[in-house]
Design a protein around this motif. Structure first.
Motif, PDB file in Angstrom:
ATOM      1  N   PHE A   9       0.799  -1.320   0.037  1.00  0.00           N
ATOM      2  CA  PHE A   9       0.097  -0.070  -0.077  1.00  0.00           C
ATOM      3  C   PHE A   9       0.917   1.232  -0.445  1.00  0.00           C
ATOM      4  CE2 PHE A   9      -2.203  -3.247   2.681  1.00  0.00           C
ATOM      5  CZ  PHE A   9      -3.552  -3.458   0.808  1.00  0.00           C
ATOM      6  N   SER A  10       2.051   1.486   0.045  1.00  0.00           N
ATOM      7  CA  SER A  10       3.317   2.453   0.450  1.00  0.00           C
ATOM      8  C   SER A  10       2.874   2.896  -1.507  1.00  0.00           C
ATOM      9  CB  SER A  10       4.662   1.563   0.942  1.00  0.00           C
ATOM     10  OG  SER A  10       5.255   1.308   0.203  1.00  0.00           O
ATOM     11  N   GLY A  11       2.916   3.955  -1.298  1.00  0.00           N
ATOM     12  CA  GLY A  11       3.105   4.387  -3.444  1.00  0.00           C
ATOM     13  C   GLY A  11       2.434   4.852  -4.034  1.00  0.00           C
ATOM     14  N   PHE A  12       1.165   5.006  -3.325  1.00  0.00           N
ATOM     15  CA  PHE A  12      -0.097   4.729  -3.860  1.00  0.00           C
ATOM     16  C   PHE A  12      -0.039   5.713  -5.176  1.00  0.00           C
ATOM     17  CE2 PHE A  12      -4.527   5.554  -4.700  1.00  0.00           C
ATOM     18  CZ  PHE A  12      -4.879   4.895  -5.067  1.00  0.00           C
ATOM     19  N   LEU A  13      -0.260   5.178  -6.539  1.00  0.00           N
ATOM     20  CA  LEU A  13       0.259   5.996  -7.411  1.00  0.00           C
ATOM     21  C   LEU A  13      -2.197   5.825  -8.478  1.00  0.00           C
ATOM     22  CD1 LEU A  13       1.245   7.018 -10.039  1.00  0.00           C
ATOM     23  CD2 LEU A  13       1.633   4.952 -10.857  1.00  0.00           C
ATOM     24  N   GLN A  14      -2.585   4.648  -8.126  1.00  0.00           N
ATOM     25  CA  GLN A  14      -3.153   4.682  -9.756  1.00  0.00           C
ATOM     26  C   GLN A  14      -4.144   3.420  -8.957  1.00  0.00           C
ATOM     27  OE1 GLN A  14      -3.083   1.171 -12.695  1.00  0.00           O
ATOM     28  NE2 GLN A  14      -2.042   3.182 -13.850  1.00  0.00           N
ATOM     29  N   ILE A  15      -5.120   3.767 -10.134  1.00  0.00           N
ATOM     30  CA  ILE A  15      -6.768   3.119  -9.510  1.00  0.00           C
ATOM     31  C   ILE A  15      -7.124   2.390 -11.583  1.00  0.00           C
ATOM     32  CG2 ILE A  15      -9.036   2.956  -8.980  1.00  0.00           C
ATOM     33  CD1 ILE A  15      -8.804   5.731  -7.234  1.00  0.00           C
ATOM     34  N   ALA A  16      -7.370   1.898 -10.625  1.00  0.00           N
ATOM     35  CA  ALA A  16      -7.365   0.780 -12.693  1.00  0.00           C
ATOM     36  C   ALA A  16      -8.516  -0.066 -12.324  1.00  0.00           C
ATOM     37  CB  ALA A  16      -5.981  -0.367 -12.988  1.00  0.00           C
ATOM     38  N   TYR A  17      -9.087   0.143 -13.518  1.00  0.00           N
ATOM     39  CA  TYR A  17     -10.504  -0.842 -14.272  1.00  0.00           C
ATOM     40  C   TYR A  17     -10.479  -1.142 -15.145  1.00  0.00           C
ATOM     41  CZ  TYR A  17     -12.350   3.095 -10.971  1.00  0.00           C
ATOM     42  OH  TYR A  17     -12.630   3.519  -9.658  1.00  0.00           O
ATOM     43  N   VAL A  18     -11.089  -2.203 -15.713  1.00  0.00           N
ATOM     44  CA  VAL A  18     -11.415  -3.200 -16.517  1.00  0.00           C
ATOM     45  C   VAL A  18     -12.808  -2.916 -16.947  1.00  0.00           C
ATOM     46  CG1 VAL A  18      -9.341  -4.835 -16.494  1.00  0.00           C
ATOM     47  CG2 VAL A  18     -12.273  -5.648 -15.601  1.00  0.00           C
ATOM     48  N   THR A  19     -13.069  -2.811 -18.796  1.00  0.00           N
ATOM     49  CA  THR A  19     -13.958  -2.631 -19.213  1.00  0.00           C
ATOM     50  C   THR A  19     -14.383  -3.299 -20.647  1.00  0.00           C
ATOM     51  OG1 THR A  19     -15.409  -0.574 -19.945  1.00  0.00           O
ATOM     52  CG2 THR A  19     -12.998  -0.521 -20.768  1.00  0.00           C
TER      53      THR A  19
END
Length: 169
Positions: A9-19
Motif C-alpha cells: 500500500f505504500s507509494g499508491f499511484l493508480q486506480i485501474a478499471y477493466v471495461t
C-alpha cells in the motif's frame, strides 16, 4: 509465510478499471465523474507473463495526484483482465491499485519478497526503456490485484505528459 518489508500500500499511484468498451468508459467518466481528459493507447501490446503478451486498449488520466487507468482487453493472454467482465453488455469493474516503487533495487527486493511469502504473481513484465511491473493476486483478502511498478526516468517523463483533470466534484 514471511511478510514483505515493503507494504503493497505504500507509494499508491493508480486506480485501474477493466471495461468492455474503453470509449464508452471514457464518456461515462467524463459525464459522471468529471474526468474528461484522457491519453489513449489503442491496441497496445504488453507482456503478461513468461514471454506471453496481450493486446489492450488503455486510457490514462490524472485526477490530482491519482492516476486512473481504463483497460479493455482485446486479445492474447488477456485472461487476467477479461475474467472480471461479463460475457455480454457494457461494464466497468475495479481491477487493481498500483504502487509506484521508487527504485529498481526496491522493485527487485519487493518482487523477491512477495514470491517468497507465497503471494501469487499473476503478471510479470516490462515495457523496455519505460517500466517494469508485476501484479500480485490479493483477491482472496482484499478483493483485487495490486500492480507493483517501477518507471525508468524516461517512463516518469512520459507520465508527466498525461492529461491532468481537476479534482472530482
Amino acid at each position: 509465510m514471511s511478510i514483505p518489508s515493503l507494504s503493497p500500500f505504500s507509494g499508491f499511484l493508480q486506480i485501474a478499471y477493466v471495461t468492455t468498451d474503453v470509449d464508452e468508459a471514457i464518456a461515462r467518466f467524463a459525464a459522471e465523474h468529471n474526468v474528461p481528459a484522457w491519453a489513449r493507447l489503442p491496441g497496445i501490446e504488453i507482456e503478461s507473463m513468461g514471454g506471453r503478451h496481450c493486446k489492450l486498449n488503455i486510457a490514462l488520466a490524472f485526477v490530482g495526484p491519482t492516476q486512473l487507468e481504463l483497460i479493455e482487453p482485446l486479445s492474447g493472454d488477456d485472461r487476467i483482465y477479461r475474467e472480471a467482465l461479463p460475457q455480454t453488455g457494457f461494464a466497468i469493474r475495479h481491477h487493481h491499485f498500483a504502487q509506484l516503487i521508487e527504485s529498481e533495487a526496491a522493485f527487485d527486493t519487493q518482487r523477491e519478497q512477495m514470491a517468497a511469502s507465497g503471494v501469487s504473481i499473476v503478471v510479470d513484465g516490462q515495457s523496455p526503456g519505460a517500466a517494469r511491473y508485476f501484479y500480485t493476486d490479493h483477491r482472496a483478502t482484499l478483493g483485487h490485484y495490486i500492480e507493483h511498478i517501477w518507471y525508468t526516468p524516461a517512463g516518469l517523463a512520459g507520465m508527466k505528459q498525461l492529461p491532468r483533470n481537476g479534482e472530482v466534484q
